[in-house]
Design an enzyme around this catalytic site. Structure first.
Site, PDB file in Angstrom:
ATOM      1  N   ASP A 396       0.870  -1.166   0.000  1.00 51.50           N
ATOM      2  CA  ASP A 396       0.000   0.000   0.000  1.00 51.50           C
ATOM      3  C   ASP A 396       0.915   1.226   0.000  1.00 51.50           C
ATOM      4  O   ASP A 396       2.035   1.156   0.494  1.00 51.50           O
ATOM      5  CB  ASP A 396      -0.862  -0.062   1.270  1.00 51.50           C
ATOM      6  CG  ASP A 396      -1.541   1.251   1.561  1.00 51.50           C
ATOM      7  OD1 ASP A 396      -2.401   1.629   0.767  1.00 51.50           O
ATOM      8  OD2 ASP A 396      -1.208   1.880   2.575  1.00 51.50           O
ATOM      9  N   THR A 398       0.152   5.150   0.597  1.00 54.00           N
ATOM     10  CA  THR A 398       0.091   6.230   1.574  1.00 54.00           C
ATOM     11  C   THR A 398       0.203   5.700   3.006  1.00 54.00           C
ATOM     12  O   THR A 398      -0.550   4.836   3.411  1.00 54.00           O
ATOM     13  CB  THR A 398      -1.224   7.015   1.401  1.00 54.00           C
ATOM     14  OG1 THR A 398      -1.401   7.263   0.012  1.00 54.00           O
ATOM     15  CG2 THR A 398      -1.195   8.310   2.166  1.00 54.00           C
ATOM     16  N   ASP A 594      -0.746  -0.029   6.192  1.00 55.36           N
ATOM     17  CA  ASP A 594      -0.706   0.663   7.475  1.00 55.36           C
ATOM     18  C   ASP A 594      -1.702   0.035   8.450  1.00 55.36           C
ATOM     19  O   ASP A 594      -1.728   0.363   9.614  1.00 55.36           O
ATOM     20  CB  ASP A 594      -0.954   2.168   7.316  1.00 55.36           C
ATOM     21  CG  ASP A 594      -2.224   2.463   6.550  1.00 55.36           C
ATOM     22  OD1 ASP A 594      -3.165   1.658   6.655  1.00 55.36           O
ATOM     23  OD2 ASP A 594      -2.276   3.479   5.848  1.00 55.36           O
TER      24      ASP A 594
HETATM   25  P1  ADP Z   1      -3.281   4.419  -0.595  1.00 55.67           P
HETATM   26  O1  ADP Z   1      -3.796   3.238  -1.304  1.00 55.67           O
HETATM   27  O2  ADP Z   1      -2.274   5.167  -1.382  1.00 55.67           O
HETATM   28  O3  ADP Z   1      -2.839   4.168   0.803  1.00 55.67           O
HETATM   29  P2  ADP Z   1      -5.920   5.314   0.222  1.00 55.67           P
HETATM   30  O4  ADP Z   1      -6.698   4.153  -0.265  1.00 55.67           O
HETATM   31  O5  ADP Z   1      -5.780   5.507   1.680  1.00 55.67           O
HETATM   32  O6  ADP Z   1      -4.503   5.442  -0.487  1.00 55.67           O
HETATM   33  O7  ADP Z   1      -6.594   6.628  -0.396  1.00 55.67           O
HETATM   34  C1  ADP Z   1      -6.639   6.781  -1.806  1.00 55.67           C
HETATM   35  C2  ADP Z   1      -6.902   8.193  -2.215  1.00 55.67           C
HETATM   36  O8  ADP Z   1      -8.171   8.608  -1.736  1.00 55.67           O
HETATM   37  C3  ADP Z   1      -5.919   9.198  -1.664  1.00 55.67           C
HETATM   38  O9  ADP Z   1      -4.803   9.306  -2.472  1.00 55.67           O
HETATM   39  C4  ADP Z   1      -6.751  10.469  -1.652  1.00 55.67           C
HETATM   40  O10 ADP Z   1      -6.736  11.055  -2.927  1.00 55.67           O
HETATM   41  C5  ADP Z   1      -8.151   9.986  -1.377  1.00 55.67           C
HETATM   42  N1  ADP Z   1      -8.493  10.079   0.040  1.00 55.67           N
HETATM   43  C6  ADP Z   1      -8.679   9.075   0.892  1.00 55.67           C
HETATM   44  N2  ADP Z   1      -9.010   9.524   2.117  1.00 55.67           N
HETATM   45  C7  ADP Z   1      -8.998  10.872   2.040  1.00 55.67           C
HETATM   46  C8  ADP Z   1      -9.254  11.929   2.964  1.00 55.67           C
HETATM   47  N3  ADP Z   1      -9.549  11.707   4.238  1.00 55.67           N
HETATM   48  N4  ADP Z   1      -9.134  13.183   2.512  1.00 55.67           N
HETATM   49  C9  ADP Z   1      -8.817  13.426   1.229  1.00 55.67           C
HETATM   50  N5  ADP Z   1      -8.584  12.487   0.335  1.00 55.67           N
HETATM   51  C10 ADP Z   1      -8.667  11.225   0.703  1.00 55.67           C
HETATM   52 MG    MG Z   2      -3.120   3.773   2.962  1.00 59.18          MG
END
Ligand code: ADP
Ligand code: MG
Length: 699
Positions: A396, A398, A594
């Site tokens: 993953d 972020t 995470d």
């Molecule tokens: P990753 O797979 O990179 O960990 P997530 O699945 O957590 O990412 O989130 C994917 C996308 O959704 C983020 O890149 C963001 O653009 C959007 N996003 C998710 N949660 C939020 C939030 N609380 N505020 C703003 N954008 C969000």
């Molecule tokens: Mg994430």
């Protein structure tokens, strides 16, 4: 069933893997018991039962029926009289000395060093010596036989009887003697393996100093209530999870994170039970106590790791059940073909089934215990086994690959809305989101001293963003898919700004379906990631893929710099589908996340690894392996531990198999006198222990 509950019952007296199996069967047979797991390492049974049908006394009776006990705090155990204890010790000592002397004498006779004087002892006297020397063992065997159980001791007793039948009373005594030695060896081995787990429990403090009505009281930790103020002095272990409300200190968090560099804490800091305060006193408001603390959960999970058995252990267990009947068969054949009662006795005596049962759990316990001390929570041997053969690693982005502390770098106001308003609205909408991007937005607003509004109707949409009512208006913050899905908004200005090309994550802010601004966030790659990924690849995970909810361009840039595959624009359910897709193609999948917003994908993978899990309950629960600190070097580390563990397990099994095979062959062919066979059967346990202890050492 709604009227079921799970209870934990301590069990005393189990010192071999076979014993745990007997207790398990005895409890499982009770009506009203749905499932039961017996833990050799933590000496307890976890039972799922219907309280209307089965109660503690019934369980205790069942456990005692197979020769073990359930200690009670209510009814004290009858203490053995001092005299009884003394006599038992003298008898035991006598048995050991006598057995050892006899062993030397018989070996000496066999080598022709002494004259055969044991032959001259009259038969009834010999029989009396055997009965006196072996009565505790015989008693156990009779008890087990009455319950229809065959144990290693049953076979060895038969062996001793066979020796006796041909007039070799001394051999029979030595066999009995080595049965006891074998028990000690196994007991010692299990005890050593338990120690890694017990050491862990020993680190949690027993007493806490609480402030009540202005004065300090020393109370047992179990009596501290959530919300109370706890005082910690320099050099003391912190008794609860909590928030610092006064004082400063450096805290050694090695118990939780495995990291020895102490951290500075002050008011507002979160702090964990079982960590050590150095230099400075603290006042802490307790947020979690006892088993609810991070440390409490870790200990509980380590204790229960035995429930998640590796497949090799299941096979070994099944084999153990067959082993004794096979040995009995070989003994029968030996007698029928060779008509040699001594060879038959030797076959019965050389068989040691416990070694097979111990080969896997001893190694697993060692690795899991050693891991827990270094900030690696491994929830079972099953996961080490899966990790050792894993070939796909999914990551993953972020919060996992990146530091998880993104920062807002640009604000692009649109449609005449002031910059500060865009930020304030976004931060208010994000107020209750746990996403790292939400924290970035809040931090940016804090920095500018912007007032935040209390959001109403807050809704987090996983993988997309958040929606909330702020100040009477409906606000949405999220990525292009979320915002574009609402209304055909014109997102062009943001894309034309070139921000995405710089690898920035864009957060669109809309009010009442109208775009009011765009925020750009940057996040830094964790510095240790590239080297760690290379190491993991070398350890077997040849296919590495980045899975992200972020957009295509950012994912592509990052994936290219790391030399890994990627898929972008994913929703949490897409990540699960990808894990399943690999599994359907026969891959063993490890997923690193995470643990908060990707918990389902972690659970779906053969091995789900959560980063920086200390303090995040969800991550600790969801993952199969939790890394208690944010450190990517722990990922290759846990792969390495898994491979070493499986090597040790395989060596243990191979060694036991070879040892027993050679022993049985020599015995059946008459090359191994029963006396040596008896001595030989007590050794494999120690071999397994020595081999497995390598896993306890830090590299
Ligand atoms: P990753 O797979 O990179 O960990 P997530 O699945 O957590 O990412 O989130 C994917 C996308 O959704 C983020 O890149 C963001 O653009 C959007 N996003 C998710 N949660 C939020 C939030 N609380 N505020 C703003 N954008 C969000
Ligand atoms: Mg994430």
């Amino acid at each position: 069933m709604p009227d079921q509950q799970t209870v934990e019952v301590p069990i005393k007296g189990m010192d071999c893997a076979e014993c745990a199996l007997h207790v398990q069967q005895a409890i499982a047979a009770l009506p009203g018991v749905e499932s039961v797991n017996v833990f050799l390492s933590s000496e307890k049974a976890v039972i799922r039962l219907d309280p209307a049908l089965v109660d503690l006394p019934t369980i205790r009776k069942a456990v005692e029926g197979v020769g073990y006990s359930v200690p009670t705090s209510a009814t004290a155990q009858p203490t053995p009289s001092p005299l009884g204890d003394f006599t038992r010790r003298v008898l035991a000592l006598f048995g050991i000395v006598f057995g050892a002397v006899l062993f030397i004498v018989v070996v000496g006779e066999w080598l022709g060093l002494f004259e055969a004087f044991t032959q001259r002892v009259p038969w009834p006297l010999g029989l009396a010596v055997v009965l006196i020397g072996g009565y505790p063992v015989f008693l156990n065997v009779v008890r087990a036989t009455l319950k229809g159980q065959i144990t290693s001791h049953t076979l060895m007793t038969l062996g001793a009887l066979a020796a006796l039948a041909v007039g070799e009373w001394a051999t029979a005594v030595v066999v009995v003697f080595f049965m006891r030695v074998g028990d000690y060896a196994e007991n010692f081995t299990t005890e050593r393996a338990r120690r890694a787990v017990k050491d862990l429990t020993a680190m949690s403090p027993q007493m806490a100093r609480v402030e009540r009505r202005g004065t300090e009281h020393e109370v047992p930790v179990g009596e501290v209530q959530v919300g109370e103020t706890v005082i910690v002095r320099p050099g003391e272990r912190i008794p609860v999870d909590g928030e610092v409300i006064g004082g400063h200190a450096t805290v050694d968090q090695a118990t939780i994170t495995g990291e020895f560099m102490p951290v500075e804490v002050g008011p507002g800091a979160r702090i964990f039970a079982a960590t050590l305060a150095r230099l400075g006193s603290l006042r802490i408001r307790a947020t979690h106590v006892g088993p609810d603390t991070t440390f409490g959960r870790v200990v509980k999970m380590v204790e229960e790791a035995e429930a998640h058995r590796a497949e090799v252990q299941r096979i070994a267990d099944r084999f153990s059940a067959w082993y004794l009947p096979i040995v009995a068969g070989i003994a029968a054949l030996t007698f029928l073909i060779r008509r040699d009662p001594l060879a038959t006795a030797a076959v019965l005596v050389v068989a040691c089934s416990c070694a097979f049962a111990l080969a896997t759990p001893i190694a697993m316990l060692a690795s899991i215990g050693a891991g827990a001390k270094r900030g690696l929570l491994i929830k079972g041997g099953k996961y080490l086994e899966a990790l050792a053969r894993a070939d796909v690693l999914l990551i993953d982005k972020t919060g996992t690959l990146t530091l998880g502390r993104p920062q807002i770098s640009d604000i692009l106001p649109l449609n005449g809305v002031p910059e500060d308003d865009v930020l304030a609205l976004a931060a208010s909408a994000e107020r209750y989101s746990e996403h790292p991007l939400a924290e970035a937005v809040r931090a940016a607003a804090r920095e500018r001293g912007l007032p935040l509004y209390e959001p109403e109707q807050f809704e987090a949409i996983p993988g997309l963003g958040v929606r909330a009512r702020v100040n009477g208006g409906s606000i949405a913050v999220g990525n292009n898919r979320m915002i574009a899905a609402g209304a055909g908004l014109n997102l062009a200005p943001a894309f034309e700004s070139g921000l995405e090309a710089q690898g920035k994550t864009l957060l669109f802010v809309a009010r009442e379906g109208e775009l009011v601004g765009v925020l750009a966030a940057t996040d830094t790659l964790r510095p240790e990631v590239p080297a760690s990924l290379a190491a993991v690849r070398a350890l077997g995970a040849r296919h590495i893929e980045l899975l992200t909810g972020d957009n295509e361009r950012i994912a592509a840039a990052l994936a290219e710099s790391l030399g890994v595959h990627y898929r972008a624009n994913l929703l949490p359910e897409d990540k699960i589908a990808i894990v399943r897709e690999y599994q359907a193609n026969g891959h063993a999948v490890v997923m690193v996340g995470d643990g908060v917003n990707d918990a389902p994908a972690l659970a779906q993978a053969e091995v789900g690894i959560a980063m920086g899990a200390a303090g995040t309950d969800v991550a600790i629960e969801a993952a199969h392996i939790a890394l208690m600190r944010d450190d990517w070097t722990l990922v290759p580390e846990v792969f390495r531990i898994a491979r070493r563990t499986m090597r040790v397990v395989k060596l243990n099994i191979a060694f036991t198999a070879a040892y027993n095979l050679i022993g049985l062959s020599l015995a059946a062919l008459g090359f191994l006198p029963p006396i040596f066979a008896a001595a030989a059967q007590s050794l494999p346990d120690l071999g397994i222990l020595a081999n497995s202890s390598r896993l306890l050492r830090q590299k």
